[in-house]
Design a protein around this motif. Structure first.
Motif, PDB file in Angstrom:
ATOM      1  N   ARG A 283       0.839  -1.313  -0.042  1.00  0.00           N
ATOM      2  CA  ARG A 283      -0.062   0.128   0.120  1.00  0.00           C
ATOM      3  C   ARG A 283       0.917   1.334  -0.027  1.00  0.00           C
ATOM      4  NH1 ARG A 283      -2.164  -0.126   6.290  1.00  0.00           N
ATOM      5  NH2 ARG A 283      -0.134   0.664   7.439  1.00  0.00           N
ATOM      6  N   LEU A 284       0.308   2.347  -0.306  1.00  0.00           N
ATOM      7  CA  LEU A 284       1.002   3.592  -0.343  1.00  0.00           C
ATOM      8  C   LEU A 284       1.287   4.042   1.078  1.00  0.00           C
ATOM      9  CD1 LEU A 284      -0.745   5.982  -2.842  1.00  0.00           C
ATOM     10  CD2 LEU A 284       1.210   4.673  -3.409  1.00  0.00           C
ATOM     11  N   ALA A 285       2.700   4.451   1.089  1.00  0.00           N
ATOM     12  CA  ALA A 285       3.163   4.855   2.410  1.00  0.00           C
ATOM     13  C   ALA A 285       2.649   6.299   2.853  1.00  0.00           C
ATOM     14  CB  ALA A 285       4.712   4.672   2.703  1.00  0.00           C
ATOM     15  N   VAL A 286       2.132   7.076   2.273  1.00  0.00           N
ATOM     16  CA  VAL A 286       1.671   8.292   2.416  1.00  0.00           C
ATOM     17  C   VAL A 286       0.435   8.454   1.476  1.00  0.00           C
ATOM     18  CG1 VAL A 286       3.814   9.224   2.850  1.00  0.00           C
ATOM     19  CG2 VAL A 286       2.955   9.347   0.551  1.00  0.00           C
ATOM     20  N   PRO A 287      -0.411   9.492   1.867  1.00  0.00           N
ATOM     21  CA  PRO A 287      -1.602   9.881   0.931  1.00  0.00           C
ATOM     22  C   PRO A 287      -1.210  10.288  -0.281  1.00  0.00           C
ATOM     23  CG  PRO A 287      -1.772  10.699   3.248  1.00  0.00           C
ATOM     24  CD  PRO A 287      -0.447  10.283   3.253  1.00  0.00           C
ATOM     25  N   GLU A 288      -1.926   9.700  -1.150  1.00  0.00           N
ATOM     26  CA  GLU A 288      -1.813  10.048  -2.740  1.00  0.00           C
ATOM     27  C   GLU A 288      -1.306  11.709  -2.997  1.00  0.00           C
ATOM     28  OE1 GLU A 288      -3.019   9.671  -7.234  1.00  0.00           O
ATOM     29  OE2 GLU A 288      -4.510   8.969  -5.656  1.00  0.00           O
ATOM     30  N   GLN A 289      -2.390  12.296  -2.436  1.00  0.00           N
ATOM     31  CA  GLN A 289      -1.914  13.892  -2.500  1.00  0.00           C
ATOM     32  C   GLN A 289      -0.684  14.475  -1.846  1.00  0.00           C
ATOM     33  OE1 GLN A 289      -4.324  12.405  -0.881  1.00  0.00           O
ATOM     34  NE2 GLN A 289      -4.996  13.195   1.102  1.00  0.00           N
ATOM     35  N   GLU A 290       0.023  13.734  -1.107  1.00  0.00           N
ATOM     36  CA  GLU A 290       1.083  14.288  -0.563  1.00  0.00           C
ATOM     37  C   GLU A 290       2.695  13.751  -1.343  1.00  0.00           C
ATOM     38  OE1 GLU A 290       1.884  13.052   3.547  1.00  0.00           O
ATOM     39  OE2 GLU A 290      -0.160  13.989   3.964  1.00  0.00           O
ATOM     40  N   LEU A 291       2.328  12.853  -2.512  1.00  0.00           N
ATOM     41  CA  LEU A 291       3.234  12.446  -3.412  1.00  0.00           C
ATOM     42  C   LEU A 291       3.984  13.734  -4.143  1.00  0.00           C
ATOM     43  CD1 LEU A 291       1.805   9.174  -4.801  1.00  0.00           C
ATOM     44  CD2 LEU A 291       3.629   9.423  -3.086  1.00  0.00           C
ATOM     45  N   ARG A 292       5.095  13.716  -4.419  1.00  0.00           N
ATOM     46  CA  ARG A 292       5.804  14.801  -5.028  1.00  0.00           C
ATOM     47  C   ARG A 292       6.021  14.355  -6.401  1.00  0.00           C
ATOM     48  NH1 ARG A 292      10.235  16.781  -4.020  1.00  0.00           N
ATOM     49  NH2 ARG A 292      11.165  14.943  -2.764  1.00  0.00           N
ATOM     50  N   TRP A 293       5.731  15.207  -7.392  1.00  0.00           N
ATOM     51  CA  TRP A 293       6.213  15.149  -8.750  1.00  0.00           C
ATOM     52  C   TRP A 293       7.097  16.165  -9.418  1.00  0.00           C
ATOM     53  CZ3 TRP A 293       3.527  11.300 -11.620  1.00  0.00           C
ATOM     54  CH2 TRP A 293       2.661  10.682 -10.825  1.00  0.00           C
ATOM     55  N   GLN A 294       8.054  15.682 -10.270  1.00  0.00           N
ATOM     56  CA  GLN A 294       8.874  16.418 -10.789  1.00  0.00           C
ATOM     57  C   GLN A 294       8.200  17.580 -11.854  1.00  0.00           C
ATOM     58  OE1 GLN A 294      12.020  16.688  -9.771  1.00  0.00           O
ATOM     59  NE2 GLN A 294      12.735  14.876  -9.350  1.00  0.00           N
ATOM     60  N   GLN A 295       8.539  18.673 -11.653  1.00  0.00           N
ATOM     61  CA  GLN A 295       7.522  19.918 -12.562  1.00  0.00           C
ATOM     62  C   GLN A 295       8.454  19.845 -13.764  1.00  0.00           C
ATOM     63  OE1 GLN A 295       4.618  20.707 -11.723  1.00  0.00           O
ATOM     64  NE2 GLN A 295       4.724  19.266  -9.989  1.00  0.00           N
ATOM     65  N   ALA A 296       9.507  20.017 -13.645  1.00  0.00           N
ATOM     66  CA  ALA A 296      10.460  20.137 -15.024  1.00  0.00           C
ATOM     67  C   ALA A 296      10.959  18.949 -15.429  1.00  0.00           C
ATOM     68  CB  ALA A 296      11.748  21.233 -14.618  1.00  0.00           C
ATOM     69  N   ASP A 297       9.819  18.288 -16.233  1.00  0.00           N
ATOM     70  CA  ASP A 297      10.096  17.072 -17.045  1.00  0.00           C
ATOM     71  C   ASP A 297       9.329  16.923 -18.196  1.00  0.00           C
ATOM     72  OD1 ASP A 297      12.028  14.571 -15.576  1.00  0.00           O
ATOM     73  OD2 ASP A 297      10.526  14.106 -17.441  1.00  0.00           O
ATOM     74  N   MET A 298       9.726  16.160 -19.066  1.00  0.00           N
ATOM     75  CA  MET A 298       8.810  15.883 -20.390  1.00  0.00           C
ATOM     76  C   MET A 298       7.879  14.790 -20.039  1.00  0.00           C
ATOM     77  SD  MET A 298      11.910  13.766 -22.476  1.00  0.00           S
ATOM     78  CE  MET A 298      10.685  13.305 -23.707  1.00  0.00           C
ATOM     79  N   ASN A 299       8.316  14.013 -19.000  1.00  0.00           N
ATOM     80  CA  ASN A 299       7.222  12.882 -18.462  1.00  0.00           C
ATOM     81  C   ASN A 299       6.618  13.189 -17.427  1.00  0.00           C
ATOM     82  OD1 ASN A 299       7.777  11.409 -21.074  1.00  0.00           O
ATOM     83  ND2 ASN A 299       9.512  10.383 -19.871  1.00  0.00           N
ATOM     84  N   HIS A 300       5.354  12.663 -16.916  1.00  0.00           N
ATOM     85  CA  HIS A 300       4.876  12.741 -15.459  1.00  0.00           C
ATOM     86  C   HIS A 300       5.972  11.576 -14.898  1.00  0.00           C
ATOM     87  CE1 HIS A 300       1.552  15.127 -16.232  1.00  0.00           C
ATOM     88  NE2 HIS A 300       1.170  14.327 -17.245  1.00  0.00           N
ATOM     89  N   ARG A 301       6.708  12.201 -13.914  1.00  0.00           N
ATOM     90  CA  ARG A 301       7.733  11.440 -13.024  1.00  0.00           C
ATOM     91  C   ARG A 301       7.618  12.038 -11.689  1.00  0.00           C
ATOM     92  NH1 ARG A 301      12.903  11.630 -11.055  1.00  0.00           N
ATOM     93  NH2 ARG A 301      14.192   9.468 -11.718  1.00  0.00           N
ATOM     94  N   LEU A 302       7.152  10.980 -10.866  1.00  0.00           N
ATOM     95  CA  LEU A 302       7.171  11.093  -9.325  1.00  0.00           C
ATOM     96  C   LEU A 302       8.761  11.438  -8.967  1.00  0.00           C
ATOM     97  CD1 LEU A 302       4.988   8.095  -8.497  1.00  0.00           C
ATOM     98  CD2 LEU A 302       4.507  10.326  -7.815  1.00  0.00           C
TER      99      LEU A 302
END
Length: 405
Positions: free
Chosen positions: A374-393
């Motif tokens: 299971r996720l160790a944190v709520p999904e809304q707390e996951l961080r995404w790389q903003q400066a990227d060509m792909n959606h990358r956690l």
């Protein structure tokens, strides 16, 4: 035809394209939008129209590098001369030579090694999971895809960490330009040295096979070998890792029943992978990110695109086309149909089979070994790389055995 929207459109996520695309498919499937930074771009959003553009030689990738071609700051544009930057007949020649090395037989022969890597990485993650959540992106998905493509190219294990850093900086479309340029130069210098070593002493790897590839007396020159190495390493490492991480997130956060079922029914994993390829949004701007230039006035879906204008096709939107997929915004793991995740036409992904093998093998093992994950944190707390060509956690922390730490 003004819509009040500007390209690239806001609101895209790994869970689907920006909401504008559904509106475009319904009423303006070929739409002209002002582009951030000036000028304009055409977006093609329906499945059949996207396929038509990708099949049409009148839409040129090579022309996007001409001095007079429109420019789109902030979007990744592959260097000129790479296989994804060329039209026929230059593209045909490179693709034919590359196919000799990147053959179905060679990729199929990688299955045991991919299985071994998956097992090793899962063992390592399992050991770490005793005391803390595990970052499946950093400890599993990216090491898997990077190692597979690096070994195919014959990159020594001790150099793979440097490659990881260079690839991330090269792919960061919104990051510091000096870092991106430096990373591209470092990759180029390394690949040049690797090409020289494989030319002098060929091994049993794809790069050596590319050195040996021939069409009559024709062969790949050093620059072409470097460019193909770039393409295979960048696309093979980053895109597969990002998609696998988003697929795991999708299942754990929203379809844990499917995760559990796949663990005891591995025969269903290939179909689940195909549906995840259709549904998960990979590109941060919902298009291939690579513009095509109309070489003459071309009519698509009753709309004339003038010669010289730039066209972007949205594979993400095409994969949500209601005319092709029933309830397209829903995940249906028994769904059939042909998605466009790997593109279409002459630029269809050369590494599609390799990606499929990695995705299926990884999900088979992860769901089998870690049914309580299971996720160790709520999904809304996951961080995404903003400066990227792909959606990358930035990271994917998972409690692999469902523990409370």
């Amino acid at each position: 035809m003004a819509t009040g929207d500007e390209f690239p459109l806001p609101g895209s996520s790994y869970r689907g394209p920006a909401p504008h695309f559904a509106r475009f498919r319904a009423g303006q499937p070929v739409v002209r939008l002002p582009a951030a930074g000036g000028g304009h771009a055409w977006l093609v959003t329906r499945y059949d129209d996207v396929r038509a553009v990708l099949d049409d030689h009148r839409f040129s990738r090579a022309a996007s590098y001409a001095p007079e071609a429109p420019r789109f700051p902030g979007l990744f544009q592959a260097p000129p001369g790479m296989i994804i930057s060329l039209d026929a007949p230059e593209h045909t020649r490179l693709r034919t030579l590359a196919a000799q090395a990147f053959s179905v037989q060679r990729i199929e022969a990688m299955r045991p090694r991919i299985r071994q890597l998956v097992d090793e990485l899962a063992d390592r993650a399992d050991a770490e999971a005793v005391s803390a959540p595990v970052d499946l992106l950093g400890r599993f998905t990216f090491p898997l895809s990077l190692t597979v493509i690096a070994e195919l190219l014959g990159v020594p294990h001790e150099d793979q960490e440097r490659f990881s850093v260079w690839i991330r900086r090269f792919a960061a479309v919104d990051g510091p330009q000096d870092e991106a340029i430096a990373a591209r130069e470092q990759l180029g210098e390394y690949m040049a040295g690797l090409v020289m070593s494989k030319t002098a002493e060929p091994g049993d790897d794809v790069l050596s096979a590319l050195v040996r590839a021939r069409i009559g007396d024709d062969r790949l020159d050093t620059g072409e070998l470097i460019g193909l190495g770039y393409t295979l390493l960048g696309a093979g490492a980053d895109s597969t890792a990002c998609h696998l991480a988003s697929s795991v997130l999708t299942l754990l956060a929203h379809h844990r029943d499917v995760w559990v079922r796949l663990g005891s029914h591995p025969e269903e994993v290939p179909a689940a992978v195909e549906e995840l390829l259709r549904w998960v949004s990979l590109s941060t701007n919902d298009t291939t990110g690579l513009p095509r230039i109309a070489l003459q006035d071309v009519e698509i879906a009753g709309v004339t695109i003038p010669a010289g204008d730039a066209v972007f096709v949205s594979i993400t939107s095409a994969n949500r086309d209601e005319a092709v997929f029933t309830s397209p915004d829903e995940l249906d793991f028994a769904r059939g149909g042909e998605h466009l995740a790997f593109g279409h036409g002459i630029h269809a992904c050369l590494g599609a089979l390799l990606a499929r093998i990695e995705l299926v093998t990884a999900l088979e093992e992860l769901t089998r070994r870690f049914p309580a994950a299971r996720l160790a944190v709520p999904e809304q707390e996951l961080r995404w790389q903003q400066a990227d060509m792909n959606h990358r956690l930035a990271a994917l922390p998972v409690d692999l055995h469902g523990k409370d730490f």
